[in-house]
Structure formats: C-alpha cells, structure tokens
Design an enzyme around this catalytic site. Sequence first.
Site, short mmCIF file in Angstrom:
data_model
loop_
_atom_site.label_atom_id
_atom_site.label_comp_id
_atom_site.label_asym_id
_atom_site.label_seq_id
_atom_site.Cartn_x
_atom_site.Cartn_y
_atom_site.Cartn_z
N LYS A 130 -13.35 107.91 -20.23
CA LYS A 130 -13.54 107.30 -18.90
C LYS A 130 -12.47 107.86 -17.97
O LYS A 130 -11.39 108.24 -18.42
CB LYS A 130 -13.39 105.78 -19.00
CG LYS A 130 -14.01 105.03 -17.85
CD LYS A 130 -15.49 104.80 -18.06
CE LYS A 130 -16.15 104.21 -16.82
NZ LYS A 130 -17.53 103.81 -17.05
N ASP A 170 -19.75 106.05 -11.88
CA ASP A 170 -19.47 104.64 -12.18
C ASP A 170 -19.23 103.98 -10.82
O ASP A 170 -19.70 104.51 -9.80
CB ASP A 170 -18.23 104.52 -13.10
CG ASP A 170 -18.05 103.11 -13.65
OD1 ASP A 170 -18.83 102.69 -14.51
OD2 ASP A 170 -17.11 102.41 -13.20
P1 NDP Z 1 -21.58 100.64 -7.64
O1 NDP Z 1 -20.34 101.19 -7.04
O2 NDP Z 1 -22.89 101.25 -7.35
O3 NDP Z 1 -21.68 99.07 -7.28
C1 NDP Z 1 -20.67 98.19 -7.65
C2 NDP Z 1 -21.04 96.81 -7.14
O4 NDP Z 1 -20.12 95.86 -7.68
C3 NDP Z 1 -20.93 96.69 -5.64
O5 NDP Z 1 -21.83 95.72 -5.17
C4 NDP Z 1 -19.50 96.21 -5.46
O6 NDP Z 1 -19.25 95.51 -4.25
C5 NDP Z 1 -19.36 95.27 -6.63
N1 NDP Z 1 -17.94 95.19 -7.01
C6 NDP Z 1 -17.13 96.22 -7.37
N2 NDP Z 1 -15.89 95.76 -7.61
C7 NDP Z 1 -15.94 94.44 -7.38
C8 NDP Z 1 -14.98 93.41 -7.47
N3 NDP Z 1 -13.71 93.66 -7.82
N4 NDP Z 1 -15.39 92.14 -7.19
C9 NDP Z 1 -16.66 91.86 -6.82
N5 NDP Z 1 -17.62 92.81 -6.73
C10 NDP Z 1 -17.25 94.06 -7.00
O7 NDP Z 1 -21.29 100.62 -9.22
P2 NDP Z 1 -22.33 100.53 -10.42
O8 NDP Z 1 -23.47 99.68 -10.05
O9 NDP Z 1 -22.56 101.89 -10.92
O10 NDP Z 1 -21.45 99.79 -11.55
C11 NDP Z 1 -21.43 98.37 -11.68
C12 NDP Z 1 -20.93 98.01 -13.07
O11 NDP Z 1 -21.80 98.59 -14.06
C13 NDP Z 1 -19.54 98.50 -13.44
O12 NDP Z 1 -18.92 97.57 -14.31
C14 NDP Z 1 -19.81 99.80 -14.19
O13 NDP Z 1 -18.76 100.16 -15.05
C15 NDP Z 1 -21.05 99.38 -14.97
N6 NDP Z 1 -21.86 100.48 -15.48
C16 NDP Z 1 -22.40 101.41 -14.62
C17 NDP Z 1 -23.18 102.44 -15.12
C18 NDP Z 1 -23.89 103.39 -14.23
O14 NDP Z 1 -24.74 104.13 -14.74
N7 NDP Z 1 -23.64 103.41 -12.93
C19 NDP Z 1 -23.37 102.61 -16.58
C20 NDP Z 1 -22.83 101.52 -17.37
C21 NDP Z 1 -22.09 100.53 -16.83
P3 NDP Z 1 -18.33 96.20 -3.14
O15 NDP Z 1 -19.23 97.20 -2.47
O16 NDP Z 1 -17.92 95.07 -2.25
O17 NDP Z 1 -17.16 96.82 -3.86
#
Ligand code: NDP
Length: 452
Positions: A130, A170
Amino acid sequence: MAVSDHVDLATFIEGVRRRNPGQPEFAQAVQEVAEDIYDYMQDKEQYHKYQILRRIAEPDRVISFRVCWEDDNGNIRVQRGWRVQNNNSIGPYKGGIRFHPSVTESVLKFLAFEQTFKNALTGLPMGGGKGGANFNPKGKSDNEVMRFCQSFMNELYRYIGADIDVPAGDIGVGGREIGYMFGQYKRLTNEFTGVLTGKGLEYGGSLIRTEATGYGAVYFLRNMLATQKDGVEGKKVVISGSGNVATHAAEKINQLGGKVLTLSDSEGYIYDPAGISEERVNWVKDLKNKRRGRISEYAKEFKGSEFVSGKTPWGVPCDLALPCATQNELTGDDARLLVQNGCIGVSEGANMPTTLEGVHVFKDAQILFAPGKAANAGGVSVSGLEMSQNSARISWKEAELQRLLEDIMAGIHASCVEYGGRPGSKVTDYVRGANIAGFKKVADAMLAFGVV
Ligand code: NDP
C-alpha cells in the site's frame, strides 16, 4: 523448536505496540487478525516455530520519501510519500495509493497488512502492499494534481514494476491521478507495462475495474444473505461515503431491488426517504468526479431529502449497512444502534471501517458481518485480472469479467464459510474465516521458502 514465539496473544499484541510506537491503526489491524490466528495456530507447531505471524506483521520494507511540488501561486509545497511493501510470498506486491491529509505510516502499514490477507483470499497471485501521501487533492487545480502526481512518481518509480509491485487507486486516487502517474512512469522508464492498475480503457485498463469494489461488496452481501435464504430485494440500505466504492455499491443495490437511503462524505450524510435511485446515484458520481462537489448539494437538488451535518448515517433504521468511506467510521455505539434498529447484515466496502469494539458487537449479535478484507476484495481481484490482460496484451469482454468477479466473490465467501464456522452459531464468523483462509495461504508459501 523455538519456544520463544510461544507468547500468549496479549504479549504478542503488546510487542507489536512496543515495536511500532504511535501506530495505533497498524496495531489494531494486527490485533484483529491475531485474535483469530492464535486460536487456529494452537495445534500447528510449524507456524509458531517459523514465527510466521510475527514475520507477516513486520513489513518487508517501508519506503518513505519527500514529494516537492509547486502550487499555482508559485509556492513550493513539501509532502511525504510512502510505499509499504508488506509481503510478496504469493505474488508481486499489490495495493492502492491513497492521497489524503490523514495518511500516515501507521495507516499505510495497516492497509498493507490487511491487503496481504485480502489478496490471498482472491486466489490470484498477488502479495500485499500500500502507498500514499499526506496530500489533499480537494480544492487543488488539475495542474496542481498533475504536478504532485509527477513528483510522487519521480521517486516511486524506482521501487515498482509489473513483476515487483503494482499500485492502484484508493481514497483520493481515481482515474485522473492514475493517468498522471502512469504517464510519468512511462516517461521516466520509456516502458509501456502494466505497472499500475485502474488505468483508462484507452491505455491498458480493464472493463469493470471502476465498479468492481462496490459491486463485489454487494455480491458478498448477497452471498451471505443467501445462506439465510434471504436476498437484497426490498431491503432498506444505509451506505456511507460517496466516492468510488459507495456509489458503485449503491448502483448494485438498486439493480438488485434494494432501496438506498443514505450516502455521506467527511462533512455529513444525506438521507433520502424516497431512495437514492440509479439516476440519483449517477448525479452523485457526476458531482464527485466531474464537479468535485460536496454531498450536501444533494439535499438542495432533490426535494424531500435532507443533509445532516457532522454526523455518520448509522442511526438511520435499515436492514443492511455498507460502510464505504474510511477506517474507524463505525464505532461500538454505532454498531449497537444498527443492531437495535434491526440491521441483519453489514458488508465493509471500506478497509477496517468498523472499530474492534464494533466488530465484537456484530459478532455477539450474530448478524451477518463481512470484514473488508473479504467484502471489498472485488477491486483488487479485477486489478489482478487487469495485470493478466496486460501481460497477455489482450482485453477481455465485460460479460466475461463480470462472471469472473462474481465467481471470485463466491470463492471468497466459500473460503470464509469453510474456516469461519462457530459451534452453536447459526451464522458464519466471516472475520475469523477470512483471517484464517488468507493467513493459511501466505503462511504455507512462507514455510516453503524457509527463513528469509
Ligand atoms: P474515494 O476517494 O473515491 O471516496 C472516499 C469517500 O470517503 C468520500 O466520500 C470521502 O469524503 C469519504 N471519506 C474519506 N475520508 C473520510 C473521513 N476521514 N471521514 C469521513 N469520510 C471520509 O475513495 P474510495 O471509494 O476508493 O475508497 C473508500 C474506501 O474503500 C477506503 O477505505 C478504501 O481503502 C476502500 N477500498 C477502495 C478500493 C477501490 O477500488 N477504490 C478497493 C478496496 C477498498 P470526502 O470527499 O469528504 O473526503
């Protein structure tokens, strides 16, 4: 026999905390796995003798570097970047890159550790890694993001490669950022190779990679419900996040006849009693990916919905919940509230979104609970398929990839059921099943290599 490793669980965890000061997320992730693995290892002397868990919980290497870039006003900005290469026993390191101000070495070490088990569960040959930086892409211009990505890759390119380490996206790293990083890698090395996944379809990306994590988390939920002769249709579903994983989970829930009630971001959540239909999900995708807006705007656009500032959505009564935002966003109290309100299934789209206390609440209540390392493995699975397509210089069709994704998620579910049975319980302990099945594969490969 090396009796020195026969420490009890509490002493093992204490050692992890002592050796990794100021890294609570990493210690939390190791503890969650160790709680199950210790029990499983009881009668398996070779894992103790070769200190397998201790070795998996010590990354192969942690690379940290300076990332300098110039903002649009001519100011020089300095960020810190990392790549954690946790374990490559069953394949090249593989795992996303996260750009977010909350990124620390502890967060990336926990994610790389989790990724090692997750990748093993997929059945594909991928090790765990990562990376990321404490850079906040929010509010930055395209040019600023491009300059940051180029500077980040100027250092990262030394450590990655199609057979060495293959990063993906991510939080904060989507198609735009992958494009900038791939462009810079190609420029630095003069090599067109599958060194990153999540690429655009024009330059080696795979169909359904974007959708795969959210879709996969819903497929896993469907598989869990099927063990209880139940399904998604007609269910009320609460989802957190509004990024890649959350919006695609919402899309698939709609396709399967469920009703999505909430989405969120770090400023609060929106609640739409009419249901966040596929059309409305598309509006959110556009808001997030093109206009780079905030979820609060949804309530202004769609009458009857409301924005609740500064809160997470877990108090909204529902049948199913999908935490898809970030780590530790669902606490013990949230878990109790969900159970009290009649929630029967939780599938973690995000990585470690539920605190250790919350996990115990779900386990004790014997509801269906899928940990991220199993439920969100769809994304890395299709990344693995992207690597295969790149190596063979071919592109598979969408229907074939959909079939493979559903098969892989079903395979992960079956592995969890195989190792997660609990005497006297009517539901599988998916946390235990995922931990043991992932561990066994990596551990047995490590045994074959001897002490390295
Ligand atoms: P994105 O950046 O597309 O979206 C992240 C979302 O989570 C946004 O709505 C963001 O809101 C919110 N968020 C981020 N940090 C915080 C926080 N500290 N508190 C509250 N909300 C928060 O990321 P992904 O959708 O790709 O990833 C989301 C999760 O899924 C993560 O845990 C990631 O590790 C996991 N994941 C992703 C994969 C992928 O293929 N993309 C694969 C496997 C797991 P804001 O815009 O306000 O920050």
